[in-house]
Motif scaffolding. Structure first.
Motif, PDB file in Angstrom:
ATOM      1  N   ASP A 115       1.129  -1.501   0.099  1.00 23.17           N
ATOM      2  CA  ASP A 115      -0.207  -0.058   0.139  1.00 23.17           C
ATOM      3  C   ASP A 115       1.122   1.428   0.245  1.00 23.17           C
ATOM      4  OD1 ASP A 115      -2.252   1.966   0.292  1.00 23.17           O
ATOM      5  OD2 ASP A 115      -3.007   0.447   1.724  1.00 23.17           O
ATOM      6  N   GLY A 123      -5.773   3.126   4.596  1.00 26.72           N
ATOM      7  CA  GLY A 123      -7.008   3.357   4.747  1.00 26.72           C
ATOM      8  C   GLY A 123      -7.348   1.994   5.976  1.00 26.72           C
ATOM      9  N   GLN A 126      -5.967   2.746   9.386  1.00 30.05           N
ATOM     10  CA  GLN A 126      -5.751   4.129  10.014  1.00 30.05           C
ATOM     11  C   GLN A 126      -6.721   3.842  11.375  1.00 30.05           C
ATOM     12  OE1 GLN A 126      -9.325   6.647   6.834  1.00 30.05           O
ATOM     13  NE2 GLN A 126      -6.638   6.607   5.882  1.00 30.05           N
ATOM     14  N   ALA A 131     -10.535   8.172  10.664  1.00 29.35           N
ATOM     15  CA  ALA A 131     -11.202   7.502   9.536  1.00 29.35           C
ATOM     16  C   ALA A 131     -12.167   8.876   9.715  1.00 29.35           C
ATOM     17  CB  ALA A 131     -11.134   6.401   9.302  1.00 29.35           C
ATOM     18  N   ILE A 135     -13.407  10.551   5.965  1.00 28.87           N
ATOM     19  CA  ILE A 135     -14.889  10.530   5.643  1.00 28.87           C
ATOM     20  C   ILE A 135     -16.033  11.517   5.942  1.00 28.87           C
ATOM     21  CG2 ILE A 135     -16.700   9.139   5.916  1.00 28.87           C
ATOM     22  CD1 ILE A 135     -14.086   6.369   6.359  1.00 28.87           C
ATOM     23  N   ARG A 146     -19.794   3.851   6.703  1.00 17.45           N
ATOM     24  CA  ARG A 146     -18.354   3.850   6.212  1.00 17.45           C
ATOM     25  C   ARG A 146     -17.078   3.589   6.845  1.00 17.45           C
ATOM     26  NH1 ARG A 146     -18.749   8.800   2.200  1.00 17.45           N
ATOM     27  NH2 ARG A 146     -16.498   7.906   1.375  1.00 17.45           N
ATOM     28  N   ARG A 150     -14.849   0.671   6.825  1.00 19.96           N
ATOM     29  CA  ARG A 150     -12.852   1.046   6.771  1.00 19.96           C
ATOM     30  C   ARG A 150     -12.567   0.130   8.327  1.00 19.96           C
ATOM     31  NH1 ARG A 150     -10.849   6.545   4.650  1.00 19.96           N
ATOM     32  NH2 ARG A 150     -12.224   5.591   3.037  1.00 19.96           N
ATOM     33  N   ARG A 153     -12.075  -3.698   8.288  1.00 17.04           N
ATOM     34  CA  ARG A 153     -10.538  -4.015   6.642  1.00 17.04           C
ATOM     35  C   ARG A 153      -9.887  -4.971   7.241  1.00 17.04           C
ATOM     36  NH1 ARG A 153     -10.371  -0.170   2.294  1.00 17.04           N
ATOM     37  NH2 ARG A 153      -8.716  -1.739   1.435  1.00 17.04           N
ATOM     38  N   ARG A 154      -9.433  -3.858   8.218  1.00 21.44           N
ATOM     39  CA  ARG A 154      -7.933  -4.384   8.904  1.00 21.44           C
ATOM     40  C   ARG A 154      -7.978  -5.982   9.222  1.00 21.44           C
ATOM     41  NH1 ARG A 154      -7.175  -0.179  11.616  1.00 21.44           N
ATOM     42  NH2 ARG A 154      -8.254  -0.180  13.324  1.00 21.44           N
TER      43      ARG A 154
END
Length: 283
Positions: A115, A123, A126, A131, A135, A146, A150, A153-154
């Motif tokens: 990345d 992201g 974050q 974040a 956003i 959102r 995000r 996703r980690r």
């Protein structure tokens, strides 16, 4: 550059089938003749442009002498690929949703991610308030959902079983970029130190002293897989695009390698971040 919205599971399945065929030593046309299907159909299967039925996958595995484990893995991918929605335009709100779903699937199946970030912390790294500040500044509608997405996703880099090997290459200026209030940035920097301590996470800073690097041309997200060819994801304000062509991806692999050569080590990067935190506290 030729950007498309691929079907991630179909793409990975095709790579698995191609790898199994090549290891068996069977030519594509010979396999097509044995299966009594056209050569072009097999090409589309292996490229991920078309999803074979479970019966077709079983037939391919039988001809190639695939192990039960490999066969079951490919059948699972075939079922998941059949359920994937068809690709749609990457521009605008509907396209953004499709692109995000595609990215999430690629992230889950990748083995290594690089990345490259220019202006803000990536992201996947974050902190919640960091974040949220980004956003809300961009588009406040459904901001809480959102942010949650995000942060969720980690999981691909923190999960206990087979986490993705993740490398972040971050411009030094991004560590000083005021996002939210001063406390928000400090929370973010501390999280970078915490995540960077994981064995499968590398956080490396591109120092200002390096001068111009390919990272200064813009962010990019390079996803690598165990058998499928790498994919590049590029994002902009109202959409994003995936690059799959060999020449396009090769250019970004070279850019990644060049940035890595000038980036600080993980240890030196952690020391730099620790110093920024100490100076901010003393201010």
């Amino acid at each position: 550059m030729n950007g498309t919205t691929p079907r991630p599971r179909a793409y990975v399945l095709g790579a698995e089938m191609r790898d199994a065929r090549q290891k068996s030593g069977l030519a594509l046309r010979r396999l097509a003749a044995i299966l009594d299907v056209s050569h072009s159909v097999l090409v589309r299967w292996e490229r991920g442009d078309r999803v074979p039925s479970a019966e077709s996958v079983s037939a391919v595995c039988a001809v190639l002498g695939s192990s039960a484990t490999a066969r079951n893995r490919m059948l699972k991918l075939a079922r998941e690929a059949a359920a994937e929605p068809p690709p749609s335009t990457p521009i605008g709100v509907p396209g953004q949703s499709d692109q995000l779903a595609t990215l999430l699937e690629f992230e889950r199946t990748a083995t290594r991610i690089t990345d490259v970030a220019t202006n803000v912390v990536p992201g996947l790294l974050q902190a919640p308030e960091y974040a949220r500040a980004i956003i809300h500044a961009g588009e406040a509608e459904n901001a809480d959902k959102r942010v949650a997405l995000r942060l969720g996703r980690r999981e691909i880099i923190t999960r206990r079983r087979s986490p993705v090997h993740y490398r972040a290459l971050i411009l030094e200026t991004a560590l000083h970029q005021p996002i939210g209030d001063p406390g928000t940035l400090l929370e973010q920097l501390r999280l970078l130190l915490e995540l960077g301590a994981q064995d499968t996470v590398e956080i490396r800073v591109i120092p200002n002293s390096a001068g111009w690097t390919p990272a200064h041309s813009g962010d990019f997200f390079l996803l690598e897989f165990s058998k499928a060819a790498p994919v590049v994801h590029l994002e902009h304000h109202r959409g994003s695009v995936f690059l799959q062509s060999e020449s396009d991806v090769a250019a970004f692999v070279r850019a990644r390698d060049e940035v890595e050569r000038v980036a600080m080590s993980c240890a030196d990067s952690a020391e730099l971040i620790t110093g920024i935190i100490a100076r901010a506290r003393a201010a």
